[in-house]
Design a protein around this motif. Structure first.
Motif, PDB file in Angstrom:
ATOM      1  N   ALA A 156      62.316   4.009 118.144  1.00 12.37           N
ATOM      2  CA  ALA A 156      61.756   2.888 118.908  1.00 12.37           C
ATOM      3  C   ALA A 156      60.239   2.845 118.771  1.00 12.37           C
ATOM      4  CB  ALA A 156      62.160   3.004 120.373  1.00 12.37           C
ATOM      5  N   LEU A 157      59.607   4.014 118.737  1.00 10.49           N
ATOM      6  CA  LEU A 157      58.155   4.089 118.564  1.00 10.49           C
ATOM      7  C   LEU A 157      57.745   3.481 117.222  1.00 10.49           C
ATOM      8  CD1 LEU A 157      55.262   5.130 118.987  1.00 10.49           C
ATOM      9  CD2 LEU A 157      56.070   7.410 118.326  1.00 10.49           C
ATOM     10  N   LEU A 158      58.464   3.799 116.156  1.00  8.01           N
ATOM     11  CA  LEU A 158      58.128   3.274 114.833  1.00  8.01           C
ATOM     12  C   LEU A 158      58.343   1.763 114.771  1.00  8.01           C
ATOM     13  CD1 LEU A 158      59.723   6.153 112.764  1.00  8.01           C
ATOM     14  CD2 LEU A 158      57.282   5.598 112.842  1.00  8.01           C
ATOM     15  N   HIS A 159      59.394   1.277 115.396  1.00  9.17           N
ATOM     16  CA  HIS A 159      59.624  -0.173 115.443  1.00  9.17           C
ATOM     17  C   HIS A 159      58.478  -0.866 116.192  1.00  9.17           C
ATOM     18  CE1 HIS A 159      63.468  -0.792 113.490  1.00  9.17           C
ATOM     19  NE2 HIS A 159      63.985   0.247 114.143  1.00  9.17           N
ATOM     20  N   GLU A 160      58.036  -0.268 117.287  1.00  7.49           N
ATOM     21  CA  GLU A 160      56.931  -0.854 118.047  1.00  7.49           C
ATOM     22  C   GLU A 160      55.634  -0.801 117.247  1.00  7.49           C
ATOM     23  OE1 GLU A 160      54.892  -2.886 120.784  1.00  7.49           O
ATOM     24  OE2 GLU A 160      57.060  -2.577 120.717  1.00  7.49           O
ATOM     25  N   LEU A 161      55.441   0.280 116.506  1.00  7.87           N
ATOM     26  CA  LEU A 161      54.247   0.438 115.683  1.00  7.87           C
ATOM     27  C   LEU A 161      54.174  -0.653 114.614  1.00  7.87           C
ATOM     28  CD1 LEU A 161      51.863   2.481 115.421  1.00  7.87           C
ATOM     29  CD2 LEU A 161      53.240   3.666 113.693  1.00  7.87           C
ATOM     30  N   VAL A 162      55.292  -0.909 113.943  1.00  7.43           N
ATOM     31  CA  VAL A 162      55.288  -1.909 112.877  1.00  7.43           C
ATOM     32  C   VAL A 162      55.095  -3.312 113.447  1.00  7.43           C
ATOM     33  CG1 VAL A 162      57.760  -2.479 112.682  1.00  7.43           C
ATOM     34  CG2 VAL A 162      56.363  -2.351 110.634  1.00  7.43           C
ATOM     35  N   LYS A 163      55.653  -3.578 114.604  1.00 10.31           N
ATOM     36  CA  LYS A 163      55.471  -4.895 115.232  1.00 10.31           C
ATOM     37  C   LYS A 163      54.033  -5.080 115.709  1.00 10.31           C
ATOM     38  CE  LYS A 163      60.270  -5.289 116.796  1.00 10.31           C
ATOM     39  NZ  LYS A 163      61.182  -5.291 117.982  1.00 10.31           N
ATOM     40  N   ALA A 164      53.456  -4.023 116.274  1.00  9.73           N
ATOM     41  CA  ALA A 164      52.080  -4.109 116.764  1.00  9.73           C
ATOM     42  C   ALA A 164      51.099  -4.358 115.629  1.00  9.73           C
ATOM     43  CB  ALA A 164      51.712  -2.829 117.513  1.00  9.73           C
ATOM     44  N   LEU A 165      51.291  -3.673 114.499  1.00 11.50           N
ATOM     45  CA  LEU A 165      50.408  -3.890 113.349  1.00 11.50           C
ATOM     46  C   LEU A 165      50.552  -5.301 112.806  1.00 11.50           C
ATOM     47  CD1 LEU A 165      50.630  -0.541 111.360  1.00 11.50           C
ATOM     48  CD2 LEU A 165      48.639  -1.509 112.501  1.00 11.50           C
ATOM     49  N   ASN A 166      51.765  -5.810 112.777  1.00 11.76           N
ATOM     50  CA  ASN A 166      51.994  -7.167 112.308  1.00 11.76           C
ATOM     51  C   ASN A 166      51.285  -8.186 113.198  1.00 11.76           C
ATOM     52  OD1 ASN A 166      54.124  -9.736 112.555  1.00 11.76           O
ATOM     53  ND2 ASN A 166      53.739  -9.031 110.463  1.00 11.76           N
ATOM     54  N   ARG A 167      51.225  -7.884 114.505  1.00  5.61           N
ATOM     55  CA  ARG A 167      50.536  -8.784 115.430  1.00  5.61           C
ATOM     56  C   ARG A 167      49.018  -8.690 115.291  1.00  5.61           C
ATOM     57  NH1 ARG A 167      54.198  -6.545 119.279  1.00  5.61           N
ATOM     58  NH2 ARG A 167      52.477  -5.275 120.088  1.00  5.61           N
ATOM     59  N   GLU A 168      48.503  -7.483 115.117  1.00  2.00           N
ATOM     60  CA  GLU A 168      47.064  -7.248 115.213  1.00  2.00           C
ATOM     61  C   GLU A 168      46.296  -7.422 113.906  1.00  2.00           C
ATOM     62  OE1 GLU A 168      45.487  -4.082 117.393  1.00  2.00           O
ATOM     63  OE2 GLU A 168      47.082  -4.009 118.886  1.00  2.00           O
ATOM     64  N   ILE A 169      46.964  -7.242 112.774  1.00  2.00           N
ATOM     65  CA  ILE A 169      46.276  -7.310 111.487  1.00  2.00           C
ATOM     66  C   ILE A 169      46.653  -8.605 110.774  1.00  2.00           C
ATOM     67  CG2 ILE A 169      45.779  -6.134 109.321  1.00  2.00           C
ATOM     68  CD1 ILE A 169      45.022  -4.526 111.788  1.00  2.00           C
ATOM     69  N   THR A 170      45.644  -9.387 110.431  1.00  2.00           N
ATOM     70  CA  THR A 170      45.862 -10.652 109.739  1.00  2.00           C
ATOM     71  C   THR A 170      45.923 -10.428 108.234  1.00  2.00           C
ATOM     72  OG1 THR A 170      44.663 -11.872 111.457  1.00  2.00           O
ATOM     73  CG2 THR A 170      44.920 -12.962 109.324  1.00  2.00           C
ATOM     74  N   PHE A 171      46.948 -10.979 107.596  1.00  2.00           N
ATOM     75  CA  PHE A 171      47.053 -10.855 106.137  1.00  2.00           C
ATOM     76  C   PHE A 171      45.967 -11.704 105.492  1.00  2.00           C
ATOM     77  CE2 PHE A 171      48.524 -11.833 101.899  1.00  2.00           C
ATOM     78  CZ  PHE A 171      49.039 -10.628 101.458  1.00  2.00           C
ATOM     79  N   ASP A 172      45.133 -11.061 104.680  1.00  2.00           N
ATOM     80  CA  ASP A 172      43.986 -11.727 104.061  1.00  2.00           C
ATOM     81  C   ASP A 172      43.639 -10.974 102.781  1.00  2.00           C
ATOM     82  OD1 ASP A 172      41.623 -12.953 103.344  1.00  2.00           O
ATOM     83  OD2 ASP A 172      40.720 -12.845 105.335  1.00  2.00           O
ATOM     84  N   THR A 173      43.637 -11.661 101.657  1.00  2.00           N
ATOM     85  CA  THR A 173      43.389 -11.013 100.375  1.00  2.00           C
ATOM     86  C   THR A 173      41.908 -10.840 100.058  1.00  2.00           C
ATOM     87  OG1 THR A 173      43.469 -13.144  99.216  1.00  2.00           O
ATOM     88  CG2 THR A 173      45.549 -11.919  99.433  1.00  2.00           C
ATOM     89  N   ASP A 174      41.018 -11.421 100.856  1.00  2.00           N
ATOM     90  CA  ASP A 174      39.593 -11.433 100.501  1.00  2.00           C
ATOM     91  C   ASP A 174      38.811 -10.159 100.843  1.00  2.00           C
ATOM     92  OD1 ASP A 174      39.661 -13.902  99.288  1.00  2.00           O
ATOM     93  OD2 ASP A 174      39.237 -14.995 101.134  1.00  2.00           O
ATOM     94  N   PRO A 175      38.947  -9.606 102.067  1.00  2.00           N
ATOM     95  CA  PRO A 175      37.965  -8.584 102.472  1.00  2.00           C
ATOM     96  C   PRO A 175      38.216  -7.166 101.976  1.00  2.00           C
ATOM     97  CG  PRO A 175      39.474  -8.996 104.281  1.00  2.00           C
ATOM     98  CD  PRO A 175      39.867  -9.935 103.168  1.00  2.00           C
ATOM     99  N   THR A 176      39.382  -6.876 101.388  1.00  2.00           N
ATOM    100  CA  THR A 176      39.689  -5.491 101.010  1.00  2.00           C
ATOM    101  C   THR A 176      39.970  -5.376  99.515  1.00  2.00           C
ATOM    102  OG1 THR A 176      42.067  -5.752 101.475  1.00  2.00           O
ATOM    103  CG2 THR A 176      40.639  -5.006 103.293  1.00  2.00           C
ATOM    104  N   GLN A 177      39.985  -4.121  99.037  1.00  2.00           N
ATOM    105  CA  GLN A 177      40.295  -3.818  97.646  1.00  2.00           C
ATOM    106  C   GLN A 177      41.145  -2.549  97.613  1.00  2.00           C
ATOM    107  OE1 GLN A 177      36.657  -2.817  95.533  1.00  2.00           O
ATOM    108  NE2 GLN A 177      35.673  -2.214  97.443  1.00  2.00           N
ATOM    109  N   THR A 178      41.484  -2.076  96.417  1.00  2.00           N
ATOM    110  CA  THR A 178      42.390  -0.931  96.323  1.00  2.00           C
ATOM    111  C   THR A 178      41.787   0.344  96.913  1.00  2.00           C
ATOM    112  OG1 THR A 178      41.605  -0.476  94.072  1.00  2.00           O
ATOM    113  CG2 THR A 178      43.584  -1.833  94.301  1.00  2.00           C
TER     114      THR A 178
END
Length: 275
Positions: free
Chosen positions: A131-153
């Motif tokens: 349950a903790l891992l499911h909550e972790l993945v949902k929380a990250l999906n909510r908090e982090i916006t998918f964006d290809t511009d600001p990051t690199q490998t």
């Protein structure tokens, strides 16, 4: 579901190199719920392709192409039969005990902010790892916006978490950093994802994580989509982080002005046959 994948990587050079050496992790292997029907690698240059397995059991291919040449392309094409295992990963090659995947790397080292995020999530799901891992993945999906511009490998989990933006690699690194901080073994998975929205052309492969749950085993989590892995996730390579599962890494000898283009196409095989 049968998934058809094509993945083309093309390098162009302003000044031709005298040679290029590369190691590729582009070939999936069979495990429960995943069966490789056919798979092919083609190179634009005439050279030997050597197949090996790396420390994590990934299938690797290495080659050295002798220059000069203005362009070098690597193309893979194949079909994989998939079944939904509800996130469970069984039958994969396991070279190390799960505790190996508690090891931090530069890309997955948690900072104070990730630590606080992980501890806050654990407080809500104390005593239930799954349950903790499911909550972790949902929380990250909510908090982090998918964006290809600001990051690199080379962007670290801490840097991406501070930005609250990034691509699938970044969300996966953050998930791994948080899980390991909580004492849960986690690893990076590179592969492909069939999108249900009809978009088949993609700029790159996909990435997600697997976490080890005691008395259950390895379970896949896709923080970019906020879900456990399904029959839409074709698993190709595993590692401690992106560097251990990178699809292509290599060295160029001489030359200059290198530009890189990646084109990925992921679709249901029967749909492609009808087009």
């Amino acid at each position: 579901m049968r998934i058809r994948i094509s993945h083309a990587t093309t390098y162009r050079y302003d000044r031709p190199p005298t040679g290029v050496t590369q190691i590729m992790r582009l070939t999936p292997r069979n495990h429960d719920g995943q069966y490789v029907v056919n798979w092919r690698i083609d190179l634009s240059e005439d050279c030997l392709l050597h197949q090996h397995e790396d420390a994590f059991g990934n299938i690797t291919h290495a080659f050295t192409a002798e220059g000069p040449f203005d362009e070098l392309s690597v193309t893979v094409d194949g079909e994989v039969e998939m079944q939904d295992m509800h996130g469970l990963v069984n039958g994969a090659v396991e070279r190390f005990p799960p505790q190996m995947f508690l090891r931090e790397t530069t890309l997955t080292q948690p900072d104070a902010a990730i630590t606080e995020f992980a501890e806050t999530t654990r407080a809500d799901k104390a005593g239930d790892t799954l349950a903790l891992l499911h909550e972790l993945v949902k929380a990250l999906n909510r908090e982090i916006t998918f964006d290809t511009d600001p990051t690199q490998t080379a962007t670290t989990a801490a840097e991406a978490f501070k930005l609250r933006r990034g691509v699938c690699q970044d969300l996966t690194h953050i998930f791994i950093a948080a899980a390991r901080k909580l004492g849960i073994p986690a690893r990076y998975i590179g592969g492909h994802f069939y999108r249900a929205d009809g978009v088949t052309a993609q700029d790159a492969g996909h990435a997600w994580a697997e976490a080890h749950v005691e008395n259950l085993g390895w379970v896949g989590f896709d923080p970019t989509n906020g879900i456990s892995t399904t029959d839409a996730h074709v698993r190709v390579a595993a590692g401690l982080d992106y560097l251990g599962a990178a699809p292509v890494r290599g060295t160029r000898y001489g030359g200059s002005g290198e530009t890189l283009k990646v084109a990925v196409h992921v679709d249901q095989a029967h749909q492609q046959a009808q087009n």
